[in-house]
Design a protein around this motif. Structure first.
Motif, short mmCIF file in Angstrom:
data_model
loop_
_atom_site.label_atom_id
_atom_site.label_comp_id
_atom_site.label_asym_id
_atom_site.label_seq_id
_atom_site.Cartn_x
_atom_site.Cartn_y
_atom_site.Cartn_z
N GLU A 1 0.81 -1.22 0.00
CA GLU A 1 0.00 0.00 0.00
C GLU A 1 0.84 1.27 0.00
O GLU A 1 0.53 2.25 0.68
N VAL A 2 1.91 1.25 -0.79
CA VAL A 2 2.69 2.47 -1.03
C VAL A 2 1.83 3.35 -1.92
O VAL A 2 1.46 2.95 -3.02
N PRO A 3 1.45 4.56 -1.46
CA PRO A 3 0.49 5.38 -2.21
C PRO A 3 0.96 5.84 -3.58
O PRO A 3 0.15 6.05 -4.47
N GLU A 4 2.29 6.00 -3.75
CA GLU A 4 2.80 6.50 -5.03
C GLU A 4 4.13 5.84 -5.34
O GLU A 4 5.02 5.77 -4.49
N TYR A 5 4.26 5.37 -6.58
CA TYR A 5 5.47 4.69 -7.04
C TYR A 5 5.82 5.24 -8.41
O TYR A 5 4.99 5.24 -9.31
N TRP A 6 7.04 5.74 -8.56
CA TRP A 6 7.51 6.25 -9.84
C TRP A 6 8.52 5.27 -10.42
O TRP A 6 9.43 4.83 -9.72
N ILE A 7 8.38 4.99 -11.72
CA ILE A 7 9.37 4.20 -12.44
C ILE A 7 10.00 5.14 -13.46
O ILE A 7 9.36 5.57 -14.41
N VAL A 8 11.25 5.51 -13.20
CA VAL A 8 11.99 6.42 -14.09
C VAL A 8 12.80 5.54 -15.04
O VAL A 8 13.68 4.80 -14.60
N ASP A 9 12.47 5.61 -16.33
CA ASP A 9 13.08 4.72 -17.30
C ASP A 9 13.89 5.50 -18.34
O ASP A 9 13.36 5.93 -19.36
N PRO A 10 15.21 5.68 -18.08
CA PRO A 10 16.04 6.40 -19.05
C PRO A 10 16.22 5.61 -20.35
O PRO A 10 16.53 6.18 -21.38
N LEU A 11 16.00 4.30 -20.32
CA LEU A 11 16.14 3.47 -21.52
C LEU A 11 15.07 3.83 -22.55
O LEU A 11 15.30 3.77 -23.75
N LYS A 12 13.88 4.21 -22.06
CA LYS A 12 12.77 4.56 -22.95
C LYS A 12 12.39 6.04 -22.84
O LYS A 12 11.37 6.45 -23.39
N ALA A 13 13.18 6.81 -22.11
CA ALA A 13 12.92 8.24 -21.90
C ALA A 13 11.48 8.49 -21.44
O ALA A 13 10.74 9.27 -22.02
N LYS A 14 11.10 7.78 -20.34
CA LYS A 14 9.75 7.98 -19.81
C LYS A 14 9.74 7.82 -18.29
O LYS A 14 10.62 7.19 -17.72
#
Length: 140
Positions: free
Chosen positions: A108-121
């Motif tokens: 129940e982590v309220p917010e999770y960011w996946i920073v993907d430099p491989l796909k620039a997103k």
């Protein structure tokens, strides 16, 4: 009581990875200070994701109270951080997009960011009814 777990051997992150984490860490800390929020941002702290399982996050934001509970203990948060950020590397794609996503939702982590430099997103995942609703940002 002895804790049993499994260590995963991983290559050290790239310099690009470190620079992304450093940039986000700096931005988060500046915003936390600007808003006078009772939060702290940590790099590579642990998060308990199961009975015998923990993950080291690239970045996490927690409340001052959560940090106070661990002041003189190992930095493994037992309660969910407000935000976890993972930066994708070639060998962590499946782990970041699939395994951690389901573990963090179950925690129940309220917010999770996946920073993907491989796909620039950047995928911003907000927890709603036990599942993450995803918004993807691309480009600059």
């Amino acid at each position: 009581m002895m804790m049993v777990g499994k260590l995963e051997l991983m290559n050290p992150p790239t310099i690009e990875h470190f620079l992304i984490v450093d940039s986000l860490d700096t931005a988060f800390k500046a915003e936390i200070k600007r808003c006078s929020s009772p939060w702290l941002c940590f790099r590579e702290s642990g998060v308990r994701t199961g009975r015998n399982k923990s993950r080291l996050t690239d970045l996490c934001v927690v409340t001052v109270e959560q940090a106070r509970e661990l002041l003189n203990a190992s930095a493994v948060f037992q309660s969910p951080p407000l935000l976890i950020v993972e930066v994708v590397s070639p060998e962590s794609v499946k782990r970041d997009y699939r395994h951690k996503r389901s573990e963090y939702a179950a925690l129940e982590v309220p917010e999770y960011w996946i920073v993907d430099p491989l796909k620039a997103k950047v995928s911003v995942l907000l927890l709603e009814d036990g599942f993450y609703e995803e918004t993807v940002f691309t480009g600059t």
